[in-house]
Write a protein that holds these residues in place. Sequence first.
Motif, PDB file in Angstrom:
ATOM      1  N   GLY A 499     -12.000  38.452  37.424  1.00 23.60           N
ATOM      2  CA  GLY A 499     -10.886  38.123  36.556  1.00 23.60           C
ATOM      3  C   GLY A 499     -10.520  39.273  35.631  1.00 23.60           C
ATOM      4  N   ARG A 500      -9.257  39.310  35.227  1.00 28.01           N
ATOM      5  CA  ARG A 500      -8.746  40.322  34.302  1.00 28.01           C
ATOM      6  C   ARG A 500      -8.415  39.673  32.960  1.00 28.01           C
ATOM      7  NH1 ARG A 500      -3.566  42.393  36.597  1.00 28.01           N
ATOM      8  NH2 ARG A 500      -3.601  43.626  34.657  1.00 28.01           N
ATOM      9  N   ILE A 501      -8.703  40.388  31.882  1.00 28.39           N
ATOM     10  CA  ILE A 501      -8.401  39.888  30.541  1.00 28.39           C
ATOM     11  C   ILE A 501      -6.888  39.898  30.334  1.00 28.39           C
ATOM     12  CG2 ILE A 501      -8.694  40.319  28.072  1.00 28.39           C
ATOM     13  CD1 ILE A 501     -11.405  41.563  28.741  1.00 28.39           C
ATOM     14  N   THR A 502      -6.375  38.810  29.789  1.00 31.35           N
ATOM     15  CA  THR A 502      -4.925  38.699  29.613  1.00 31.35           C
ATOM     16  C   THR A 502      -4.408  39.542  28.457  1.00 31.35           C
ATOM     17  OG1 THR A 502      -5.189  36.752  28.193  1.00 31.35           O
ATOM     18  CG2 THR A 502      -4.878  36.356  30.555  1.00 31.35           C
ATOM     19  N   GLY A 503      -5.200  39.690  27.406  1.00 31.39           N
ATOM     20  CA  GLY A 503      -4.745  40.411  26.220  1.00 31.39           C
ATOM     21  C   GLY A 503      -5.572  40.003  25.021  1.00 31.39           C
ATOM     22  N   PRO A 504      -4.999  40.004  23.834  1.00 30.77           N
ATOM     23  CA  PRO A 504      -5.733  39.628  22.622  1.00 30.77           C
ATOM     24  C   PRO A 504      -6.343  38.229  22.740  1.00 30.77           C
ATOM     25  CG  PRO A 504      -3.619  40.607  22.047  1.00 30.77           C
ATOM     26  CD  PRO A 504      -3.600  40.408  23.525  1.00 30.77           C
ATOM     27  N   GLY A 505      -7.476  38.044  22.032  1.00 28.86           N
ATOM     28  CA  GLY A 505      -8.187  36.782  22.105  1.00 28.86           C
ATOM     29  C   GLY A 505      -7.594  35.711  21.210  1.00 28.86           C
ATOM     30  N   PHE A 506      -8.281  34.557  21.191  1.00 26.50           N
ATOM     31  CA  PHE A 506      -7.764  33.370  20.522  1.00 26.50           C
ATOM     32  C   PHE A 506      -8.877  32.674  19.743  1.00 26.50           C
ATOM     33  CE2 PHE A 506      -5.552  34.069  24.512  1.00 26.50           C
ATOM     34  CZ  PHE A 506      -4.211  33.958  24.169  1.00 26.50           C
ATOM     35  N   SER A 507      -8.484  31.817  18.833  1.00 27.43           N
ATOM     36  CA  SER A 507      -9.419  30.875  18.229  1.00 27.43           C
ATOM     37  C   SER A 507      -9.780  29.812  19.273  1.00 27.43           C
ATOM     38  CB  SER A 507      -8.770  30.208  17.016  1.00 27.43           C
ATOM     39  OG  SER A 507      -7.685  29.372  17.441  1.00 27.43           O
ATOM     40  N   GLU A 508     -10.716  28.938  18.906  1.00 23.80           N
ATOM     41  CA  GLU A 508     -11.125  27.880  19.833  1.00 23.80           C
ATOM     42  C   GLU A 508      -9.936  26.993  20.211  1.00 23.80           C
ATOM     43  OE1 GLU A 508     -15.109  25.787  19.542  1.00 23.80           O
ATOM     44  OE2 GLU A 508     -13.765  24.178  18.890  1.00 23.80           O
ATOM     45  N   ASP A 509      -9.188  26.530  19.229  1.00 27.86           N
ATOM     46  CA  ASP A 509      -8.020  25.697  19.533  1.00 27.86           C
ATOM     47  C   ASP A 509      -6.925  26.517  20.207  1.00 27.86           C
ATOM     48  OD1 ASP A 509      -9.118  23.358  18.501  1.00 27.86           O
ATOM     49  OD2 ASP A 509      -8.391  23.765  16.474  1.00 27.86           O
ATOM     50  N   GLY A 510      -6.806  27.779  19.806  1.00 22.99           N
ATOM     51  CA  GLY A 510      -5.764  28.620  20.383  1.00 22.99           C
ATOM     52  C   GLY A 510      -5.957  28.881  21.856  1.00 22.99           C
ATOM     53  N   VAL A 511      -7.203  29.015  22.305  1.00 24.09           N
ATOM     54  CA  VAL A 511      -7.423  29.286  23.722  1.00 24.09           C
ATOM     55  C   VAL A 511      -7.146  28.039  24.556  1.00 24.09           C
ATOM     56  CG1 VAL A 511      -9.903  28.768  23.940  1.00 24.09           C
ATOM     57  CG2 VAL A 511      -8.889  30.601  25.301  1.00 24.09           C
ATOM     58  N   VAL A 512      -7.362  26.866  23.992  1.00 24.78           N
ATOM     59  CA  VAL A 512      -7.001  25.629  24.703  1.00 24.78           C
ATOM     60  C   VAL A 512      -5.487  25.582  24.904  1.00 24.78           C
ATOM     61  CG1 VAL A 512      -7.091  23.109  24.683  1.00 24.78           C
ATOM     62  CG2 VAL A 512      -9.007  24.429  23.762  1.00 24.78           C
ATOM     63  N   ASP A 513      -4.745  25.920  23.857  1.00 28.91           N
ATOM     64  CA  ASP A 513      -3.279  25.962  23.983  1.00 28.91           C
ATOM     65  C   ASP A 513      -2.846  27.009  25.008  1.00 28.91           C
ATOM     66  OD1 ASP A 513      -3.026  24.024  22.001  1.00 28.91           O
ATOM     67  OD2 ASP A 513      -2.762  25.496  20.393  1.00 28.91           O
ATOM     68  N   ALA A 514      -3.526  28.153  25.008  1.00 31.74           N
ATOM     69  CA  ALA A 514      -3.174  29.214  25.952  1.00 31.74           C
ATOM     70  C   ALA A 514      -3.402  28.767  27.394  1.00 31.74           C
ATOM     71  CB  ALA A 514      -3.981  30.471  25.647  1.00 31.74           C
ATOM     72  N   ILE A 515      -4.482  28.046  27.638  1.00 33.31           N
ATOM     73  CA  ILE A 515      -4.754  27.543  28.989  1.00 33.31           C
ATOM     74  C   ILE A 515      -3.657  26.573  29.413  1.00 33.31           C
ATOM     75  CG2 ILE A 515      -6.332  26.092  30.330  1.00 33.31           C
ATOM     76  CD1 ILE A 515      -8.606  27.355  28.628  1.00 33.31           C
ATOM     77  N   GLU A 516      -3.211  25.754  28.488  1.00 34.53           N
ATOM     78  CA  GLU A 516      -2.128  24.836  28.831  1.00 34.53           C
ATOM     79  C   GLU A 516      -0.855  25.597  29.189  1.00 34.53           C
ATOM     80  OE1 GLU A 516      -0.922  20.429  27.594  1.00 34.53           O
ATOM     81  OE2 GLU A 516      -1.115  21.802  25.891  1.00 34.53           O
ATOM     82  N   ARG A 517      -0.561  26.669  28.467  1.00 32.83           N
ATOM     83  CA  ARG A 517       0.616  27.478  28.805  1.00 32.83           C
ATOM     84  C   ARG A 517       0.453  28.135  30.172  1.00 32.83           C
ATOM     85  NH1 ARG A 517       0.223  28.559  23.153  1.00 32.83           N
ATOM     86  NH2 ARG A 517      -0.808  30.575  23.455  1.00 32.83           N
ATOM     87  N   VAL A 518      -0.764  28.540  30.498  1.00 35.03           N
ATOM     88  CA  VAL A 518      -1.029  29.122  31.823  1.00 35.03           C
ATOM     89  C   VAL A 518      -0.780  28.097  32.920  1.00 35.03           C
ATOM     90  CG1 VAL A 518      -2.875  29.950  33.342  1.00 35.03           C
ATOM     91  CG2 VAL A 518      -2.629  30.907  31.049  1.00 35.03           C
ATOM     92  N   THR A 519      -1.284  26.895  32.737  1.00 29.06           N
ATOM     93  CA  THR A 519      -1.113  25.878  33.776  1.00 29.06           C
ATOM     94  C   THR A 519       0.339  25.427  33.887  1.00 29.06           C
ATOM     95  OG1 THR A 519      -1.759  24.116  32.232  1.00 29.06           O
ATOM     96  CG2 THR A 519      -3.494  25.086  33.582  1.00 29.06           C
ATOM     97  N   ASP A 520       1.044  25.387  32.758  1.00 27.93           N
ATOM     98  CA  ASP A 520       2.467  25.044  32.813  1.00 27.93           C
ATOM     99  C   ASP A 520       3.243  26.097  33.614  1.00 27.93           C
ATOM    100  OD1 ASP A 520       2.053  22.756  31.332  1.00 27.93           O
ATOM    101  OD2 ASP A 520       2.772  23.606  29.431  1.00 27.93           O
TER     102      ASP A 520
END
Length: 550
Positions: A499-520
């Motif tokens: 896997g490749r890193i997407t970019g800057p990291g996230f907080s715990e809640d922020g990464v959950v939101d980011a995963i949802e944006r990825v799946t959308d």
Amino acid sequence: MYRYDQYDQTIVDDRVDEFRDQVRRRLSGELTEDQFKPLRLMNGLYLQLHAYMLRIAVPYGTLDSRQMRMLAHIARTYDRGYGHFTTRQNIQFNWIKLEDTPDILADLATTQMHAIQTSGNCIRNISSDQFAGAAADEVADPRPWAELIRQWSTFHPEFSYLPRKFKIAVIAADEDRAAMRLHDIGIQLVMRPDEAGRPVLGARVFVGGGMGRTPMIGPELRDFVGADDLMSYLEAALRVYNRHGRRDNIYKARIKILVHELGIDAYRAAVEAEFVAVKALGIDPPAAELARITAMFAPPAFADGAAGDAGPDRSNPDFAAWLDRNVHPHKQPGHAIVTISLKPPGGIPGDATADQMDLIADLAQRLGHDELRVTHSQNLVLPHVRVGDLCDLWTALRDAGLAAANVDLISDIIACPGLDYCSLANARSIPLAQKIGARFADPVRQRDLGELKLKISGCINACGHHHAGHIGILGVDRKGVENYQLLLGGSGAQDVSLGRITGPGFSEDGVVDAIERVTDRYLQVRDEGERFLDTYRRVGMDAFKEAIYG
């Protein structure tokens, strides 16, 4: 499955007695922690944040009901009522008292189990395909070879103090269900024609794979090693590593670094030269010994008439969903392979309570020919279930909270223990896995997303295999604050990739939101019938980065 002879049992019993004396000396103060540490690690005992952790070997992930009941007994008697199944097909107990460990190991020995070489710079537990002996696509059962390698590697006088830990996987199918090429040595059993056109068993050998801070996919070392030469060839490969692997820098001590720095051609040349010398030593097992081991892995006595059983009644939609996700084809007509998900809604990935372990042991004995498997994705498998018994099995699992129909879906999360337990971790994995599971709890939504393997590690050591996740998450420390990097595009299967890193990291809640944006975004751009991983490979990272970061 393999059964100990008197030599096996004596080795394990003597190790228990030896460690009992070492623990006594540590508790009395005769040994300092620095003196005791290498001794306890070679017996699978770690000192974690809150208590000792004991890692118990489940060789190539295979065990029976008696052994599972023993694990339940240990959970109930010596821990807090549960155990954690790992990505090495082992089990860990996280709340162990030092003074109890000799008694735990003695109890384990009564069921032919141990914790030998589950830590330390040695050859660790041999891993394999959880469907071995049941899958229709295998050319042979890989477990006899895994067992042979286990015996060869246990207390090996040359390889007990390698430059760094060493992990070996053995499979026998083109479909890789064990992340074989992400091991220090990966072995795929294959059939090749000899000069007369007759099929001959041998192996493709890969070397230098691994995850951690420097993830690498193992290149092919040899495209075919005859079965009669395999043990000598492994000996040669390990000798070259033991001789040339770095011992001056722990971060550059794994075999993947040696292979990378030498280059695969130079490493191969060294192994081939060493193989000539090793072969003359006659260390390959006699045919009679391999036959003795292989006989213990004979197929079970399948029921007559099972092939004529009617297919299960799919009128219950929950049962039908479970059949579709958790039940897999078996080479024997009328039978199936069943994966028991240890990822219930809101649960901790890989955890099972003592009561659940007892129930699974009972089900294996009653409905599964008394055999169980641990998977590298932290689930359990009943490899031999009659199709006519599937509904009874599902009903019992449902009543115990073990019927989650989510194998290989987004909620089938791999996660290490993280900062809740591990002294090496930088961030928590378990609460994050639970939040992701809650966000994607709707089973209809999960099935719409399809196969999507999500893996979480709480530090760069990558015990959660985040590099190999379709979606991977790495927990890091950012100036004392937990932060999560998001990775896309990894795979531990036959289409292996990192896997490749997407970019800057996230907080715990922020990464959950980011995963949802990825799946959308995946749902927006996928083609008909296309998996997430295939969509990512087709459209590339930029399409997902735009959705994540705007």
